[in-house]
Scaffold this motif. Sequence first.
Motif, short mmCIF file in Angstrom:
data_model
loop_
_atom_site.label_atom_id
_atom_site.label_comp_id
_atom_site.label_asym_id
_atom_site.label_seq_id
_atom_site.Cartn_x
_atom_site.Cartn_y
_atom_site.Cartn_z
N ILE A 242 -6.12 13.86 -9.66
CA ILE A 242 -4.73 14.32 -9.80
C ILE A 242 -4.13 13.73 -11.07
O ILE A 242 -4.20 12.53 -11.31
N THR B 102 -12.94 11.28 -0.94
CA THR B 102 -13.49 10.07 -1.56
C THR B 102 -12.92 8.81 -0.91
O THR B 102 -11.70 8.60 -0.91
N TYR C 250 -9.88 -1.16 -1.74
CA TYR C 250 -9.04 -1.98 -2.62
C TYR C 250 -9.17 -3.42 -2.13
O TYR C 250 -8.30 -3.90 -1.39
N THR D 108 -8.88 8.97 -8.52
CA THR D 108 -10.11 9.26 -7.77
C THR D 108 -10.10 10.70 -7.23
O THR D 108 -11.14 11.29 -7.01
N ALA D 109 -8.90 11.27 -7.01
CA ALA D 109 -8.82 12.64 -6.52
C ALA D 109 -8.63 13.62 -7.68
O ALA D 109 -8.39 14.80 -7.45
N ALA E 157 -2.12 14.18 -2.30
CA ALA E 157 -3.42 14.86 -2.31
C ALA E 157 -3.51 15.85 -1.14
O ALA E 157 -3.97 16.97 -1.30
N LYS E 158 -3.01 15.40 0.02
CA LYS E 158 -3.05 16.27 1.20
C LYS E 158 -2.23 17.53 1.00
O LYS E 158 -2.55 18.60 1.51
N ALA F 47 0.02 8.51 -2.60
CA ALA F 47 -1.03 9.26 -3.30
C ALA F 47 -1.83 10.10 -2.31
O ALA F 47 -2.14 11.27 -2.58
N GLU F 48 -2.12 9.53 -1.15
CA GLU F 48 -2.84 10.30 -0.12
C GLU F 48 -2.00 11.51 0.31
O GLU F 48 -2.53 12.62 0.46
N GLN G 167 -4.69 4.54 -9.69
CA GLN G 167 -6.14 4.53 -9.44
C GLN G 167 -6.49 5.52 -8.33
O GLN G 167 -7.44 6.29 -8.45
N ALA G 168 -5.67 5.52 -7.24
CA ALA G 168 -5.93 6.42 -6.12
C ALA G 168 -5.84 7.88 -6.57
O ALA G 168 -6.71 8.70 -6.25
N LEU G 169 -4.79 8.20 -7.33
CA LEU G 169 -4.62 9.58 -7.80
C LEU G 169 -5.80 9.98 -8.68
O LEU G 169 -6.31 11.11 -8.61
N SER H 263 -8.69 3.66 1.34
CA SER H 263 -7.99 4.92 1.27
C SER H 263 -8.96 6.07 1.15
O SER H 263 -10.06 5.92 0.60
N MET H 264 -8.55 7.20 1.72
CA MET H 264 -9.37 8.40 1.62
C MET H 264 -8.57 9.39 0.79
O MET H 264 -7.54 9.91 1.24
N MET H 265 -9.02 9.62 -0.43
CA MET H 265 -8.36 10.61 -1.27
C MET H 265 -9.20 11.87 -1.22
O MET H 265 -10.31 11.88 -1.75
N LEU H 266 -8.69 12.95 -0.61
CA LEU H 266 -9.49 14.14 -0.36
C LEU H 266 -10.71 13.66 0.40
O LEU H 266 -10.58 13.19 1.52
N GLY I 22 0.79 -1.23 0.00
CA GLY I 22 0.00 0.00 0.00
C GLY I 22 0.82 1.28 0.00
O GLY I 22 0.28 2.37 0.22
N LYS J 113 -2.08 0.73 -8.53
CA LYS J 113 -2.91 1.09 -7.38
C LYS J 113 -2.82 2.59 -7.11
O LYS J 113 -3.82 3.27 -6.89
N ILE K 28 -0.51 3.83 -2.50
CA ILE K 28 -1.75 4.47 -2.08
C ILE K 28 -1.46 5.50 -0.99
O ILE K 28 -1.96 6.61 -1.03
N GLN K 29 -0.57 5.12 -0.06
CA GLN K 29 -0.19 6.05 0.99
C GLN K 29 0.42 7.32 0.40
O GLN K 29 0.08 8.44 0.78
N MET L 118 -6.39 -6.00 -1.76
CA MET L 118 -5.31 -5.83 -0.78
C MET L 118 -5.76 -6.15 0.63
O MET L 118 -4.98 -6.11 1.58
N PHE M 230 -3.40 -2.39 6.14
CA PHE M 230 -2.94 -2.88 4.84
C PHE M 230 -3.24 -1.92 3.70
O PHE M 230 -3.09 -2.27 2.55
N LYS M 231 -3.70 -0.72 4.05
CA LYS M 231 -3.95 0.30 3.03
C LYS M 231 -4.99 -0.20 2.03
O LYS M 231 -4.96 0.15 0.86
#
Lengths: 117, 292
Positions: free
Chosen positions: A86, B88, B92, A83-84, A61-62, A57-58, A79-81, B83-86, A51, A76, A54-55, B95, B79-80
């Motif tokens: 980016i 949203t 996953y 959704t925001a 975004a922050k 990407a968070e 995909q995360a980017l 996720s919270m993007m902004l 992850g 992964k 994903i971490q 995972m 395990f990530k």
Amino acid sequence: MKKIAVTSEDPTLDDQVDPRFGRAGGFLVMDLETMEARYIDNGASQTMSQGAGIQTAENVAKAGAEVVLSGYVGPKAFQALATAGIKVGQDCDNMTVREAIEKFQKGEIPFADKPNR
Amino acid sequence: MIITVASGKGGTGKTTVTASLATVWDAPLQVVDLDVEEPNLHLFLWPELGSPAKAWMEVPELDAEKCTGCGNCVELCQFKAISMMLSTLTLYPDMCHGCGGCIAVCRENALQAGRRELGEIRQGRAGKIDFLMGTLRIGEAMSPPFMEQVKKQMQQTLLETNQDVIIDAPPGVSCPAICSVIDSDVIVLVTDATPFGFHDFKLAWESFSPLGKPMGVVINRAGLGTRDIYDFCKKKNIPILAEIPFDRSIAEAYSRGRVIAGVSDELGTVFVSLREKIRDLAADSGKEVSHA
Ligand code: SF4
Ligand code: SF4
């Protein structure tokens, strides 16, 4: 377009772009209007067993970035980017952070719609 | 008695040894193919298999309307997989390790139990032998949770019968390999004597040693390679249970999916002796335990 994040191994504009996104040492966040740069450490993600992308990407975004430049962004994280909302520019390895930003401003780095590997 | 046949790397002949040992076993037996990423023991033992049963893992499903974005689940998941993007929230599921913590921690009931397919479990019989195998779903990244379910099935059969078990473990020394040797009474490590084989054998021996289980070695393609492994085993007091000679007829039998114990009397004898040495190894260690 205001803020851009570039993965980087070290904190200055003349350091090399870190080719890895998820396991990047950190990233320089540049405000393209004021041209102010800020370094954000991402070292903690390097020790994650899963992850990290994903971490990271968070974290990006922050930091308020709307664009990310890196060498390779995994599926992964991509995909995360997405959704925001980016945007991602890839294949920025073998150059400095400054060079990557200049290239981007000249429009020489296309946005990717999928991971490059 | 549960015997696991393992090896530090692929291509050592681990499956061939498992199949041959199974055919010379002279007590009620269950054979389990736990090499779930690439099961191929059935290609040697030719079991008649029943229909496959799917194995699942519980993973969360999101009801986005109920989610208030509090972030409790994101913070909890180790395990990530959330996720919270902004603002949203994204799951996953591939995972997810199925701990169920996020579902428990969500006060809004926005997370419910869904499921992800791990793989398929098949049972059958090869002659007098009970046969069990698991096949990991293609694209599934985690084999240990699936292997646990195959082992549960194995234990179930053991409750009903009084059998010995031979497990064919996945090659390597990572989690899946540990997961398959952990319940065994004896570990049989298959290797060749080449420098590469010796290197991976040492890694395997080092990773399995802390488990404190009796371990022995089968040297395959004996005669090819160096003496290093023999010196090492002597020094560390690791018994060499069998040496399988390098022989063209073995390669031919292997390529045709035949069990090599049946190729010649000589080879048959090698495996019968392996069987007895495994029994001795188990008995000796039992004695040590009772003395201690
Ligand atoms: S704990 Fe429930 S409400 Fe809070 S973010 Fe997670 S799913 Fe949404
Ligand atoms: S069940 Fe456990 S591992 Fe899976 S998403 Fe929820 S908290 Fe994470």
